[in-house]
Design a protein around this motif. Sequence first.
Motif, PDB file in Angstrom:
ATOM      1  N   THR A   6      42.187  51.096  41.931  1.00  0.00           N
ATOM      2  CA  THR A   6      41.970  52.469  41.459  1.00  0.00           C
ATOM      3  C   THR A   6      42.981  53.420  42.085  1.00  0.00           C
ATOM      4  O   THR A   6      43.483  54.323  41.417  1.00  0.00           O
TER       5      THR A   6
ATOM      6  N   TRP B 118      45.089  55.466  39.517  1.00  0.00           N
ATOM      7  CA  TRP B 118      44.709  56.864  39.364  1.00  0.00           C
ATOM      8  C   TRP B 118      45.185  57.771  40.497  1.00  0.00           C
ATOM      9  O   TRP B 118      45.104  58.990  40.382  1.00  0.00           O
TER      10      TRP B 118
ATOM     11  N   THR C  71      34.663  52.231  40.427  1.00  0.00           N
ATOM     12  CA  THR C  71      35.807  52.909  41.057  1.00  0.00           C
ATOM     13  C   THR C  71      36.798  53.386  40.005  1.00  0.00           C
ATOM     14  O   THR C  71      37.393  54.452  40.162  1.00  0.00           O
ATOM     15  N   ASP C  72      36.968  52.626  38.939  1.00  0.00           N
ATOM     16  CA  ASP C  72      37.846  53.074  37.862  1.00  0.00           C
ATOM     17  C   ASP C  72      37.290  54.354  37.236  1.00  0.00           C
ATOM     18  O   ASP C  72      38.038  55.290  36.950  1.00  0.00           O
TER      19      ASP C  72
ATOM     20  N   GLY D 244      38.126  57.230  39.510  1.00  0.00           N
ATOM     21  CA  GLY D 244      39.526  57.617  39.358  1.00  0.00           C
ATOM     22  C   GLY D 244      39.751  58.436  38.108  1.00  0.00           C
ATOM     23  O   GLY D 244      40.420  59.480  38.133  1.00  0.00           O
TER      24      GLY D 244
END
Length: 193
Positions: A48, A52, A124-125, A128
């Motif tokens: 991530t 991001w 977590t994605d 981000g």
Amino acid sequence: MSRLLRAAVILLFVASCGGTDTKAPRNLDNACSIIKQRPNIHKAMKRTQRKWGVPVPVQMAMIYQESKFIGNARTPVKYALGVLPMGRQSSAYGYAQVLDATWKEYQRDEGGRGARRTDIKDATDFMGWYMNETRAKTGIPLTDARNQYLAYHEGRSGYLRGSHNSKSWLLRIASEVQARAILYQHQLASCRR
């Protein structure tokens, strides 16, 4: 046994093998201990960070605050008259405690229909994606754990309206998130050696 029943049993078995962490790691005050116990968390957060730009310590501090690294975390149940269960306080669920509507928006825009709130990679994605949207709409840097948390908790519109300013408890928690991000940053630097 019919083919359909056999297929259903196999599917249930395979689904039960999926990895949702239902217990918090030991020693949540030590980032090195967390990533040693759950290397998949660190791997997902590094991914991530690359995708991001959200620093790992900021992600860790936010997930600590939201779920204590418990994959299937839910909000508490509300009770009427102190005894009659009336459902959950909100639809927030998973590592990042994402509301149903916000998760659907993420799935539509970025994560795909198969993304799950109980999967650390997807959680977590999501963070981000959400924090980058927040930066675009509010100007809050990705490194500012305190204000990113306030916008995460109140929503971007609520943050811009200043709804957090009348909530002393939330301001205190946001400062704790910032302090934890700094703590985790120092620890992660030392445990890499």
